[in-house]
Design an enzyme around this catalytic site. Structure first.
Site, PDB file in Angstrom:
ATOM      1  N   GLU A 290       0.819  -1.214   0.000  1.00 29.31           N
ATOM      2  CA  GLU A 290       0.000   0.000   0.000  1.00 29.31           C
ATOM      3  C   GLU A 290       0.856   1.268   0.000  1.00 29.31           C
ATOM      4  O   GLU A 290       0.607   2.202   0.761  1.00 29.31           O
ATOM      5  CB  GLU A 290      -0.951   0.009   1.201  1.00 29.31           C
ATOM      6  CG  GLU A 290      -1.952  -1.119   1.172  1.00 29.31           C
ATOM      7  CD  GLU A 290      -3.020  -1.041   2.263  1.00 29.31           C
ATOM      8  OE1 GLU A 290      -4.167  -1.378   1.976  1.00 29.31           O
ATOM      9  OE2 GLU A 290      -2.689  -0.645   3.395  1.00 29.31           O
TER      10      GLU A 290
ATOM     11  N   ASP B 191      -8.076  -9.223   4.195  1.00 30.44           N
ATOM     12  CA  ASP B 191      -7.862  -8.059   5.041  1.00 30.44           C
ATOM     13  C   ASP B 191      -8.962  -7.926   6.085  1.00 30.44           C
ATOM     14  O   ASP B 191      -9.868  -7.098   5.919  1.00 30.44           O
ATOM     15  CB  ASP B 191      -7.839  -6.810   4.137  1.00 30.44           C
ATOM     16  CG  ASP B 191      -7.334  -5.589   4.860  1.00 30.44           C
ATOM     17  OD1 ASP B 191      -7.020  -5.706   6.053  1.00 30.44           O
ATOM     18  OD2 ASP B 191      -7.265  -4.522   4.222  1.00 30.44           O
TER      19      ASP B 191
ATOM     20  N   GLU C 253     -12.857  -2.402  11.864  1.00 26.05           N
ATOM     21  CA  GLU C 253     -12.745  -1.673  10.606  1.00 26.05           C
ATOM     22  C   GLU C 253     -13.790  -2.140   9.589  1.00 26.05           C
ATOM     23  O   GLU C 253     -14.400  -1.321   8.905  1.00 26.05           O
ATOM     24  CB  GLU C 253     -11.325  -1.885  10.044  1.00 26.05           C
ATOM     25  CG  GLU C 253     -11.119  -1.272   8.687  1.00 26.05           C
ATOM     26  CD  GLU C 253      -9.718  -1.544   8.119  1.00 26.05           C
ATOM     27  OE1 GLU C 253      -8.829  -2.002   8.860  1.00 26.05           O
ATOM     28  OE2 GLU C 253      -9.527  -1.282   6.922  1.00 26.05           O
TER      29      GLU C 253
END
Ligand code: GCW
Length: 724
Positions: free
Chosen positions: A312, A386, A414
């Site tokens: 990322e 993820d 998240e």
């Protein structure tokens, strides 16, 4: 009319009581360490009898912390300040190590104590000079602290204190929180306020909250904290920041918590003035050695580095044509003389659409097995994508026998409704830990794989991204506390079950009454499946909003990122073919799992669309078509939340008003959002399947266009949508 003096006094007392009650409202700050008065009168009496006298000589800061905790617990639970006359009498509680207590040194089982693991402890009912006593002993001071928390827990959870024979040693050694806290006080993916690290006033000023944070961690056995975000800022390695971090290390040290920092790979360039960060360059290697030396001069028990590299957009060794092992080993070499370790993350993926992202971590790291230094952990996430509501375990577990792996899980929700949804993650963690990798035949669970590294590499570990912040109750959602608790307890012993841990937490957080334990436990244990159902059932994943990761957005489509890469919906079907006919991601698992996942017939249905592309008319095991089955999962999800709300409502009046209302309101929000997920996903996928929602189900309130217009990030505007 003049009130009689007696009545006036009574009114005054009542007023004070009322006020005191308000002042002590349960706002969640005390977590599971409330130490409220023992409710059961029988236990209250016997527990008191057993603590008339204690012998606990506390000289070191750690023993002092343990003793302070014991006293706090006894005072709160038993209104008791025990005597300390130094003499053994009936029912004395003796606490100490071989070094701190002459009584412990004389025990018949002193050898057993000395052979304990560094952090282990024994709590045993024994006899000294004919007197029945209780002994809490450990090899080191930290074991005493852990033992005291365990001992207090016995009372908090209503267990007998007679005939004790408890021996505890952690099954994983590195039990670490990975805070994603930025230096400006914000927290990446944090939903409970701002960072607890008061950088401006550190290192001098150490808020009480830091001690309470450390107490909470130590009470469940967490022994490390990475202070800053893996999307790292090189500044955190500058001398002035290290000095500030040392203030945190000082505050945590009595509680056995070592601090770690993330290391930005390009730091030698950014703050070191070098032209490169190439790990093969001797100047770069020297820079890290000097930096590490400096860190240890400021924080003598520094734990080590956590690194996100070449993922990322973060810099890393691949920028110089080097491997992850080259990068990790450079830092490991610098840390080795001081006993520090490197946690090198395996969460790497390229944003290239032709590559099956779930295969990336394995493809990059498996070939490097055996090339990492002994003080390096490679750290994959629990699953290969993820932190999704449900994923198969990461195939690196069971595939890296020559490299110590530490698993990273996420407590901050998240992708699970942030701090608005009640989702008990003990179940999710257990699901992964108990997955069988078949590395060495049946029974090679992820839990065993992690534990075995202690034997093979001398280190074993687990990490978690917490949701701890400045919110009064620390975790935003009160039930987020249960996830912190569950992580710590599973880090200590990864083979504990979500069921037993939920009960332990409820007893300590609410009450030992069955009428409270059972309903709350029911809610907790159904909550993960509920969320999976209303968000991403049957192996669906990564269809949440692109930015916020909250709310549905299976339609997201921009040049860099398309949700369709994750679900591949079309009029023929849905799901990704990862079988041997497709991307062959199944080949990353050992047999017979590989074959089980590979076949449509044997693939677990809860991972079906993860591994397979399935037609809408495919007959599921229930006899329903895939479409009907998917729709019923989405409806089941919402129904489960409604049931959770009903169960919670039945506790009205049995739980303090503040925590009751907090949870009630959030469950209502969760229900709204569950409907949002359900209706948006079903309408969107239905556009492709062309099939109707079975008549027995209520119709979505709005059109797909309506849901597609709800603005992200989920903010005031979107709140208005829900109010309409
Ligand atoms: O999924 C992503 C998150 C990022 C996070 C990253 C990671 C810290 O959206 O916020 O960055 O995972 O785990 O590195």
């Amino acid at each position: 009319m003049q009130l009689h003096l007696k009545y006036r006094f009574l009114i005054l007392v009542l007023m004070i009581l009322c006020f005191a009650d308000k002042a002590h409202a349960e706002n969640g700050y005390d977590l599971w360490l409330r130490y409220t008065k023992i409710e059961n009168p029988g236990n209250y009496k016997t527990y008191r009898e057993l603590h008339k006298n204690i012998i606990f000589e506390a000289t070191s800061p750690r023993l002092k912390a343990a003793k302070a905790e014991l006293k706090k617990g006894l005072l709160g639970m038993l209104d008791l300040q025990p005597e300390e006359n130094g003499k053994i009498s009936k029912q004395t509680l003796i606490i100490g190590t071989n070094q701190s207590s002459k009584w412990i040194a004389q025990l018949s089982f002193v050898n057993e104590i000395n052979q304990l693991d560094d952090e282990g402890f024994i709590i045993r009912s024994a006899k000294i000079g004919g007197n029945p006593v209780t002994v809490l002993a450990a090899k080191n001071d930290i074991g005493i602290l852990y033992g005291v928390f365990h001992y207090l827990k016995l009372m908090q959870t209503n267990q007998p204190l007679e005939h004790l024979d408890i021996k505890e040693e952690p099954k994983l050694q590195y039990r670490v929180l990975n805070h994603w806290d930025n230096l400006d006080g914000t927290i990446e993916r944090g939903y409970a306020g701002f960072t607890l690290w008061d950088w401006e006033r550190l290192p001098m000023y150490k808020d009480q909250r830091l001690t309470d944070y450390a107490r909470a961690n130590a009470s469940v056995g967490i022994n490390g904290a990475v202070l800053n975000n893996v999307n790292a800022n090189a500044k955190s390695l500058r001398t002035e920041w290290l000095v500030k971090a040392s203030g945190l290390a000082d505050a945590f040290r009595p509680y056995g918590i070592r601090v770690y920092l993330t290391a930005r790979f390009s730091a030698p360039k950014e703050i070191g003035g070098l032209p490169t960060a190439d790990p093969a360059d001797p100047r770069v290697r020297q820079w890290w050695k000097d930096k590490v030396k400096e860190i240890y001069s400021i924080i003598p028990d520094f734990g080590g580095f956590l690194v996100k590299a070449n993922s990322e957009g973060q810099p890393g060794p691949q920028d110089y044509g080097r491997t992850h092992a080259d990068g990790a080993n450079m830092m490991a070499e610098a840390l080795e003389p001081y006993g520090g370790v490197v946690f090198w993350r395996a969460f790497v993926y390229q944003n290239e659409r032709h590559i099956d992202r779930v295969m990336n971590g394995y493809q990059e790291f498996k070939p490097l097995d055996g090339q990492f230094a002994r003080n390096v952990f490679v750290q994959p996430k629990n699953g290969p994508i993820d932190f999704q509501p449900r994923e198969p375990f990461h195939p690196l577990f069971g595939a890296m026998p020559k490299t110590a792996l530490a698993m990273e899980v996420q407590i901050t929700q998240e992708n699970l409704g942030h701090s608005m949804h009640l989702v008990y993650l003990g179940s999710l963690f257990e699901e992964t830990l108990q997955s069988d990798t078949y590395e060495n035949g049946k029974g090679s669970t992820v839990s065993k794989v992690l534990q075995n590294y202690k034997k093979s590499h001398g280190i074993s570990g687990i990490a978690d991204v917490p949701n701890i912040g400045t919110d009064m109750n620390w975790t935003g959602h009160l039930f987020g506390q249960a996830n912190w608790h569950a992580f710590g307890r599973l880090a200590w012993n990864p083979d504990l079950t979500a069921k037993e841990l939920s009960e332990e937490w409820i007893r300590m957080t609410f009450s030992n009454k069955e009428e409270i334990i059972r309903p709350v436990q029911k809610i907790m244990l159904m909550s993960q499946e509920a969320a999976v159902n209303y968000m991403m059932p049957l192996g669906l994943n990564h269809i949440m909003n692109y930015d916020t990761h909250n709310g549905p957005e299976p339609w997201h489509d921009d040049p860099t990122w398309k949700a369709s890469d994750y679900h591949k919906v079309s009029k023929d079907g849905i799901g990704i073919d990862r079988s041997s006919q497709g991307t062959n991601a199944v080949s990353q698992y050992h047999s017979p799992l590989r074959e089980e996942f590979n076949s449509l017939k044997t693939c677990p249905e809860n991972l079906l669309l993860w591994f397979h592309r399935v037609s809408w008319d495919y007959k599921m095991r229930s006899g329903k078509t895939l479409w009907d089955e998917m729709v019923s999962h989405y409806y089941q999800g919402v129904q489960s939340v409604e049931e959770m709300e009903k169960i919670w409502a039945s506790l009205d009046g049995k739980i303090d008003q503040e925590r009751f209302e907090h949870t009630r309101t959030l469950l209502k929000m969760q229900e709204n959002e569950a409907r949002w997920w359900r209706d948006a996903c079903i309408l969107f996928f239905g556009k492709y399947s062309g099939k109707p929602i079975p008549k027995s189900f209520e119709k979505p309130k709005h059109s797909l266009e309506y849901y597609q217009k709800i603005p992200f990030p989920y903010d005031w505007d979107s709140t208005l949508y829900f109010k309409k």
